[in-house]
Design a protein around this motif. Structure first.
Motif, mmCIF file in Angstrom:
data_model
loop_
_atom_site.group_PDB
_atom_site.id
_atom_site.type_symbol
_atom_site.label_atom_id
_atom_site.label_comp_id
_atom_site.label_asym_id
_atom_site.label_seq_id
_atom_site.Cartn_x
_atom_site.Cartn_y
_atom_site.Cartn_z
ATOM 1 N N TRP A 126 24.950 70.478 59.399
ATOM 2 C CA TRP A 126 23.832 70.936 58.591
ATOM 3 C C TRP A 126 23.507 72.398 58.876
ATOM 4 O O TRP A 126 23.645 72.871 60.008
ATOM 5 C CB TRP A 126 22.571 70.113 58.885
ATOM 6 C CG TRP A 126 22.675 68.672 58.481
ATOM 7 C CD1 TRP A 126 23.567 68.115 57.630
ATOM 8 C CD2 TRP A 126 21.831 67.609 58.946
ATOM 9 N NE1 TRP A 126 23.345 66.764 57.508
ATOM 10 C CE2 TRP A 126 22.281 66.429 58.309
ATOM 11 C CE3 TRP A 126 20.757 67.537 59.806
ATOM 12 C CZ2 TRP A 126 21.684 65.188 58.516
ATOM 13 C CZ3 TRP A 126 20.149 66.308 60.026
ATOM 14 C CH2 TRP A 126 20.616 65.148 59.382
ATOM 15 N N TYR B 77 18.695 73.496 55.797
ATOM 16 C CA TYR B 77 18.675 72.087 55.390
ATOM 17 C C TYR B 77 17.969 71.229 56.438
ATOM 18 O O TYR B 77 17.118 70.382 56.113
ATOM 19 C CB TYR B 77 20.094 71.574 55.182
ATOM 20 C CG TYR B 77 20.143 70.103 54.839
ATOM 21 C CD1 TYR B 77 19.712 69.654 53.585
ATOM 22 C CD2 TYR B 77 20.582 69.160 55.763
ATOM 23 C CE1 TYR B 77 19.722 68.299 53.276
ATOM 24 C CE2 TYR B 77 20.597 67.811 55.457
ATOM 25 C CZ TYR B 77 20.166 67.386 54.214
ATOM 26 O OH TYR B 77 20.176 66.050 53.906
ATOM 27 N N SER C 57 14.278 71.767 56.332
ATOM 28 C CA SER C 57 13.651 71.139 55.161
ATOM 29 C C SER C 57 13.439 69.648 55.403
ATOM 30 O O SER C 57 12.451 69.072 54.951
ATOM 31 C CB SER C 57 14.502 71.362 53.911
ATOM 32 O OG SER C 57 15.716 70.620 53.982
ATOM 33 N N ARG C 58 14.368 69.013 56.113
ATOM 34 C CA ARG C 58 14.208 67.597 56.455
ATOM 35 C C ARG C 58 13.018 67.385 57.395
ATOM 36 O O ARG C 58 12.346 66.353 57.340
ATOM 37 C CB ARG C 58 15.478 67.062 57.130
ATOM 38 C CG ARG C 58 16.653 66.847 56.190
ATOM 39 C CD ARG C 58 17.905 66.457 56.972
ATOM 40 N NE ARG C 58 17.702 65.271 57.778
ATOM 41 C CZ ARG C 58 17.947 64.023 57.397
ATOM 42 N NH1 ARG C 58 18.383 63.793 56.169
ATOM 43 N NH2 ARG C 58 17.749 63.012 58.224
ATOM 44 N N ALA D 146 14.074 64.492 61.854
ATOM 45 C CA ALA D 146 15.060 65.103 60.959
ATOM 46 C C ALA D 146 16.479 64.892 61.474
ATOM 47 O O ALA D 146 17.410 64.671 60.696
ATOM 48 C CB ALA D 146 14.772 66.596 60.812
ATOM 49 N N GLU E 225 17.401 62.421 63.329
ATOM 50 C CA GLU E 225 17.606 60.980 63.495
ATOM 51 C C GLU E 225 17.849 60.618 64.960
ATOM 52 O O GLU E 225 18.808 59.918 65.306
ATOM 53 C CB GLU E 225 18.743 60.489 62.602
ATOM 54 C CG GLU E 225 18.470 60.720 61.108
ATOM 55 C CD GLU E 225 19.659 60.396 60.224
ATOM 56 O OE1 GLU E 225 20.762 60.170 60.770
ATOM 57 O OE2 GLU E 225 19.488 60.375 58.994
#
Length: 389
Positions: free
Chosen positions: A16, A20, A23-24, A54, A56
């Motif tokens: 990523w 990106y 943004s998560r 984000a 995880e």
């Protein structure tokens, strides 16, 4: 490896971009980038929880707190986590214990010692006693003094949850809180159930699960309201409101968070400075919580205003005073020109509870950020003792 390096490694593993990933997480890519490069301290619980969600993973996986080998007691405390975890797995109330039940009076005396060690943030001392004590309380809960033993077990599991949580083990903290809940349910005591719900909500928050934290605490508030005449009920209700305020800020529900804080303050006005159930609830502790909530909410100036109105010495417990000084230091470190004062607050926190400070990821991050912006023998000595490069 620093927190920023761990964040970058996990992001790259997923292929990523910074934009990106940010943004998560719902944060700016500039903030994410600064944290990765070590230009901004990752000492904000809410931001770190957003980044972990984000990517995880859990916040604790990003933190990877290391304790300097020179701090033998802090190392001993972390070693003790394994024994506490095993004991918590073993003490299932649905199964009989494989040892004789000790007298509850004897257990109560030892529980007082554990609580005293917890108050002093002597996690190593508490950790040496808790594994065998939890098993003994479990055995007593199946004996003739079951009602009193269940209360002892509930409180012991609560203390175990707090110790491992403060040492950076949120999953084990959840297990301890669940054992506390099971004992409270078996005792059929509504106030103990609220007490255990506080432990569960704190463990959920430590895992970054702020919605779960809020759900647990708010439900416990509703369940407790019909039982406010009982001893410790108002204090338990008040501390649950503080948990809701903290979780609300983590969920970016600012108005709700301040509303819960206001209700907690009103309850503190009724209880005064109380030590019921070892919750230290009262006006001083409400303000100590508010300092942490404001600094994590991105309001260091407001946090310092509250800190300036608060005398932490009113609470005779290192476990609350250390939070005051460490969180005020975080706020000071975010304001230009306040670096020396931040170091002074960190040194005070270290004198009060070295095990706690040395095992605190937030304190380590604050100290690292200060080291990059300022110097001085005191700060370098603190960094050496905390294992911060």
């Amino acid at each position: 490896m620093t927190v920023g390096e761990r964040i970058k490694a996990r992001r790259l593993l997923r292929g990523w971009s910074v934009r990106y990933a940010a943004s998560r997480a719902g944060i700016s890519h500039a903030t994410w980038s600064r944290i990765e490069r070590g230009q901004q301290a990752a000492d904000n619980r809410f931001v770190l929880a957003d980044i972990a969600a984000a990517l995880e993973c859990s916040s604790s996986e990003l933190v990877g707190v290391s304790v300097p080998a020179a701090d033998r007691e802090a190392v001993a405390a972390l070693v003790a986590v394994h024994g506490i975890r095993q004991a918590l797995v073993d003490i299932d109330l649905r199964e009989r214990a494989d040892r004789p039940a000790p007298p509850v009076a004897e257990l109560t005396r030892t529980l007082e010692l554990i609580d005293a060690l917890r108050r002093a943030c002597d996690y190593a001392g508490a950790g040496r006693i808790l594994p065998d004590f939890l098993r003994a309380a479990h055995a007593a809960a199946a004996g003739p003094e079951r009602p009193a033993a269940l209360r002892v077990l509930c409180e012991a599991a609560f203390h175990a949850s707090g110790v491992v949580r403060n040492l950076g083990h949120p999953a084990e903290a959840w297990l301890g809180a669940e054992r506390s809940r099971e004992a409270a349910e078996a005792a059929d005591d509504p106030i103990l159930l609220g007490f255990a719900a506080y432990a569960r909500a704190c463990a959920a928050s430590a895992c970054g699960s702020y919605q779960r934290c809020l759900t647990l605490a708010s439900a416990a508030i509703d369940d407790l309201r019909p039982h406010l005449a009982g001893r410790g009920a108002l204090e338990t209700l008040g501390i649950l409101h503080l948990v809701c305020a903290d979780a609300g800020r983590g969920l970016k529900r600012l108005d709700d968070s301040r509303g819960w804080s206001t209700e907690a303050a009103a309850l503190a006005g009724r209880t005064g400075e109380s030590d019921e159930m070892g919750l230290f609830f009262g006006p001083t502790n409400v303000n100590i919580w508010r300092v942490a909530i404001e600094v994590d909410g991105g309001e260091p100036g407001r946090a310092l205003e509250i800190a300036g109105e608060t005398n932490p010495a009113v609470i005779d417990a290192g476990c609350r005073q250390v939070f005051y000084y460490a969180d005020a230091a975080r706020a000071l470190s975010q304001i230009k020109g306040k670096e020396r004062e931040a170091v002074r607050y960190l040194l005070t926190a270290e004198r009060i509870a070295p095990q706690h400070l040395h095992a605190s990821r937030l304190a380590q991050e604050t100290t690292r950020a200060l080291l990059e912006r300022s110097g001085g023998m005191q700060l370098r000595g603190l960094c050496e003792r905390m294992g911060v490069a």
